[in-house]
Design a protein around this motif. Structure first.
Motif, PDB file in Angstrom:
ATOM      1  N   LEU A 168       0.849  -1.309   0.025  1.00 43.93           N
ATOM      2  CA  LEU A 168       0.003   0.053   0.156  1.00 43.93           C
ATOM      3  C   LEU A 168       0.684   1.162   0.105  1.00 43.93           C
ATOM      4  O   LEU A 168       1.769   1.471   0.791  1.00 43.93           O
ATOM      5  CB  LEU A 168      -1.045   0.109   1.281  1.00 43.93           C
ATOM      6  N   VAL A 169       0.659   2.025  -0.987  1.00 45.25           N
ATOM      7  CA  VAL A 169       1.396   3.319  -1.009  1.00 45.25           C
ATOM      8  C   VAL A 169       0.391   4.568  -0.557  1.00 45.25           C
ATOM      9  O   VAL A 169      -0.689   4.736  -1.249  1.00 45.25           O
ATOM     10  CB  VAL A 169       1.878   3.610  -2.226  1.00 45.25           C
ATOM     11  N   PRO A 170       0.609   5.010   0.628  1.00 44.01           N
ATOM     12  CA  PRO A 170      -0.476   6.095   1.098  1.00 44.01           C
ATOM     13  C   PRO A 170      -0.412   7.207   0.195  1.00 44.01           C
ATOM     14  O   PRO A 170       0.878   7.741   0.081  1.00 44.01           O
ATOM     15  CB  PRO A 170      -0.096   6.192   2.528  1.00 44.01           C
TER      16      PRO A 170
ATOM     17  N   MET B 193       0.533  -1.067  -5.136  1.00 45.56           N
ATOM     18  CA  MET B 193       1.492  -1.296  -6.113  1.00 45.56           C
ATOM     19  C   MET B 193       2.417  -2.615  -6.019  1.00 45.56           C
ATOM     20  O   MET B 193       2.551  -2.936  -4.879  1.00 45.56           O
ATOM     21  CB  MET B 193       2.636   0.026  -6.285  1.00 45.56           C
ATOM     22  N   ASP B 194       2.743  -3.098  -7.221  1.00 47.73           N
ATOM     23  CA  ASP B 194       3.593  -4.279  -7.109  1.00 47.73           C
ATOM     24  C   ASP B 194       4.749  -3.985  -6.398  1.00 47.73           C
ATOM     25  O   ASP B 194       5.612  -2.939  -6.991  1.00 47.73           O
ATOM     26  CB  ASP B 194       3.797  -4.704  -8.543  1.00 47.73           C
TER      27      ASP B 194
ATOM     28  N   ASP C  91      11.391   2.990   0.982  1.00 48.63           N
ATOM     29  CA  ASP C  91      10.690   2.950   2.238  1.00 48.63           C
ATOM     30  C   ASP C  91       9.329   2.557   2.042  1.00 48.63           C
ATOM     31  O   ASP C  91       8.481   2.480   3.081  1.00 48.63           O
ATOM     32  CB  ASP C  91      10.680   4.384   2.723  1.00 48.63           C
ATOM     33  N   TYR C  92       8.836   2.461   0.794  1.00 51.64           N
ATOM     34  CA  TYR C  92       7.475   1.966   0.704  1.00 51.64           C
ATOM     35  C   TYR C  92       7.743   0.385   0.144  1.00 51.64           C
ATOM     36  O   TYR C  92       6.663  -0.169  -0.245  1.00 51.64           O
ATOM     37  CB  TYR C  92       6.818   2.674  -0.603  1.00 51.64           C
TER      38      TYR C  92
ATOM     39  N   VAL D 282      -6.542   7.631   4.309  1.00 51.47           N
ATOM     40  CA  VAL D 282      -5.633   8.407   5.211  1.00 51.47           C
ATOM     41  C   VAL D 282      -4.293   8.598   4.600  1.00 51.47           C
ATOM     42  O   VAL D 282      -3.599   7.670   4.279  1.00 51.47           O
ATOM     43  CB  VAL D 282      -5.564   7.757   6.396  1.00 51.47           C
ATOM     44  N   THR D 283      -3.865   9.766   4.173  1.00 56.30           N
ATOM     45  CA  THR D 283      -2.781   9.981   3.245  1.00 56.30           C
ATOM     46  C   THR D 283      -1.533  10.182   4.292  1.00 56.30           C
ATOM     47  O   THR D 283      -1.947  10.179   5.404  1.00 56.30           O
ATOM     48  CB  THR D 283      -2.662  11.214   2.706  1.00 56.30           C
TER      49      THR D 283
END
Length: 481
Positions: free
Chosen positions: A63-65, A96-97, A382-383, A467-468
Motif C-alpha cells: 500500500l502506497v499511502p 503497487m507491485d 521506504d514503501y 488516510v494519506t
C-alpha cells in the motif's frame, strides 16, 4: 357433580380462555410489530443494506499511502532537457507491485491465453462434429451449454437469443475448464483433438532440431474497455466510440535481445530468458505498452472471476500507474530526493552500488550484474518497492509531452492522449547511465515497441478510508501542539 365442584370447573375453563386470549393478543401485537418493521428501518432513512467490505491487499503488492509531493527535478537538470519542471501535486492511495512483473508471472498470462485458445478451438470443432461429453474424445471439451438440460434458465435464454452472433458465432459460449488439456501426443484422445493441436504449432517445414514450437501469433487476448473521458466529455455512455475492443498478441518479443544490440552476441538471452526456469524471477522484457495494458485487463478478469464464484465484491481494476503515481511511489516518502534511496550518490557507505545500471562506460558488470537481475534484488525503498531505479525501465500509463507538467492537474495528474503513441518509461535500466535512474528523469518509447530493457509493474486503486501519509504527519504535529 355437586354445585361446588361445578363452580371450580367453570372457573378453570374461564381461566384457560383468558390465558389463551392473552397469548393471542400478545402474538398479534408481535406480528404487527414485525410487519411494521419488516425492512428493519422503522420508517427511517437507513440506506440500502449491502455486503460488508474489507480492503484486501493483493498478493505481492504494497500500500502506497496517498499524499502531496514536489514532482519534477529537485536539482539542476544536467542533461538540459527541461521537461520536468517542479510542481506540487497530490495523488490518492493505491496498491503497487513490490517488484516488476516477472517472467513467471507473465507466463501465467501467456499460458492462460494459450489454453483458452486451445479450448475454444476444441469446443468449436466438437460443436461442428456434433460430439458430446460422453464420447470419450473431443466431446469432453464441448461448450458447457452443449447439454441444455444442465444449464440455468438464463444461460439457455442467452444461448437461444444470442448464439451465432459475432465474427465466429461462438462469442459468449462458456468453455469447459473442468477437463485438463492433454499435451502429450501419445495421449491424444482422438483424431479431432490431434487436428486442433496440430494447428497450434508452426508448420512441419518450419521445425528444426526435430522440435515443433508453438505458433505464438495465435496467442491473442481480446478485451473491451470503456473510454470514460470520452463518455464524460459527451455525457453519453451509449456512444459507439466509448466502448473499444482490443485484440493483442501476448507473447513477448524475444528477438529484442538481438535487435537492440548491433554486432553483439546475445543469443542465449533470446533463446532462454523468457521461458527457462532459471530466469523465472527476473523481470519480463520485450513487452509493448499495449501488451502491458492487456496484462492489466487479464489480471483484473482473472481475479474477479475467482471472487464472483465466491459471491464476493469485485475489486478495482489493475492498471499501469500514471507518471505522477510512479514518481510518488519511487520517492518512497522522501521529499526532494534524487534517487529512491535518497542520494545524491549511487553507492552506499560500503562502496556497493544501490541499483543495477551501467555505472562505467562499457563496464556493465561493475554493479555485479551484466544484464537484468532478480526482481527483488537490491534494497527496497521506504514503501518496500524494489528496483524503482535500474534493472528495467517501466511503462506508465501517461503519454509523453515535454510540457505536460505545465497544464496537467495538480490532483491525480495524468496526461494520456490516445493519439500520442509516445508513452513514458521511468526508472532507468541495466543498460542506462545514472541520470535515468533519478526519480524525476523522464524518457519515452512508442507504444507498439518492445525493448530488452523495458518492463512494467501494475497498481490498483485503494478503496476505503483514504488516510494519506501527509494527513497522518499533520495530525501528529497538531497533537504535539
Amino acid at each position: 357433580m355437586d354445585k361446588f365442584t361445578a363452580l371450580i370447573f367453570i372457573r378453570r375453563i374461564i381461566n384457560l380462555e383468558f390465558m389463551y386470549m392473552r397469548k393471542l393478543v400478545l402474538l398479534t401485537v408481535v406480528l404487527a410489530f414485525l410487519s411494521s418493521c419488516g425492512n428493519g428501518d422503522r420508517g427511517q432513512l437507513v440506506g440500502v443494506k449491502g455486503k460488508k467490505w474489507h480492503p484486501e491487499k493483493p498478493l505481492g503488492m504494497t500500500l502506497v499511502p496517498g499524499g502531496a509531493f514536489i514532482m519534477g527535478k529537485s536539482d539542476d537538470d544536467l542533461a538540459g532537457v527541461n521537461n520536468a519542471q517542479t510542481k506540487t501535486v497530490t495523488v490518492r492511495s493505491f496498491y503497487m507491485d513490490e517488484t516488476e512483473i516477472t517472467n513467471s508471472e507473465y507466463r501465467q498470462f501467456v499460458e492462460w491465453v494459450r489454453d483458452s485458445t486451445i479450448r475454444t478451438q476444441l469446443a468449436i470443432l466438437a460443436d461442428v462434429e456434433g460430439k458430446t461429453p460422453d464420447d470419450g474424445g473431443i466431446g469432453e471439451f464441448a461448450f458447457k451449454d452443449a447439454d441444455t438440460t444442465d444449464i440455468s434458465v438464463w444461460e439457455k435464454y442467452m444461448l437461444d437469443n444470442y448464439s451465432g452472433l459475432g465474427p465466429t458465432g461462438y462469442e459468449g459460449r462458456k468453455l469447459n475448464k473442468d477437463v485438463d488439456l492433454i499435451f502429450d501426443t501419445q495421449d491424444y484422445p482422438d483424431e479431432y483433438y490431434a487436428e486442433v493441436m496440430d494447428t497450434m504449432y508452426l508448420p512441419m517445414e518450419e521445425s528444426y532440431n526435430g522440435q515443433r514450437t508453438w505458433d505464438v501469433s495465435k496467442f491473442k487476448f481480446e478485451y473491451t474497455y470503456m473510454d470514460i473521458e470520452t463518455a464524460a466529455k459527451y455525457r453519453d455512455l451509449r456512444r459507439r466510440d466509448v466502448i473499444t475492443k482490443e485484440e493483442i498478441e501476448v507473447y513477448p518479443d524475444t528477438t529484442v535481445w538481438i535487435r537492440d544490440f548491433a554486432y553483439s552476441y546475445n543469443e542465449p538471452m533470446h533463446n532462454d530468458y523468457f521461458w527457462h526456469d532459471a530466469y523465472s524471477k527476473y523481470p519480463v522484457v520485450g513487452i509493448t505498452w499495449k501488451q502491458a495494458r492487456a496484462f492489466c485487463q487479464w489480471r483484473t478478469l482473472y481475479h474477479n472471476a475467482y471472487r464472483k464464484d465466491r459471491g464476493q465484491h469485485f475489486i478495482n481494476k489493475y492498471r499501469l500507474p500514471s507518471e505522477a503515481e510512479w514518481e510518488y511511489a519511487a520517492r518512497g516518502g522522501l521529499q526532494g530526493a534524487m534517487y529512491p534511496w535518497g542520494g545524491p550518490y549511487t553507492k552506499n557507505d560500503r562502496a556497493c552500488f544501490m541499483a543495477n545500471f551501467k555505472p562505467l562506460r562499457g563496464d556493465y558488470a561493475a554493479d555485479q550484474a551484466l544484464y537484468t537481475v532478480e526482481a527483488d534484488a537490491y534494497e527496497p525503498n521506504d514503501y518496500n518497492l524494489y528496483n524503482m531505479a535500474g534493472n528495467v525501465s517501466e511503462w506508465v500509463q501517461s503519454s509523453y509531452d515535454p510540457n505536460s507538467y505545465e497544464y496537467s492537474s495538480t490532483i491525480n495528474p495524468n496526461v494520456n492522449d490516445p493519439y500520442n503513441e509516445r508513452k513514458v518509461v521511468r526508472g532507468g535500466s541495466w543498460k542506462d547511465v545514472a541520470y535515468f535512474l533519478q526519480v524525476s528523469s523522464r524518457d519515452y518509447e512508442y507504444a507498439d515497441s518492445a525493448r530488452s530493457y523495458i518492463g512494467f509493474r501494475t497498481i490498483q486503486d485503494y478503496m476505503g478510508t483514504d488516510v494519506t501519509a501527509n494527513a497522518a504527519t499533520n495530525r501528529k504535529k497538531i497533537k504535539r501542539r
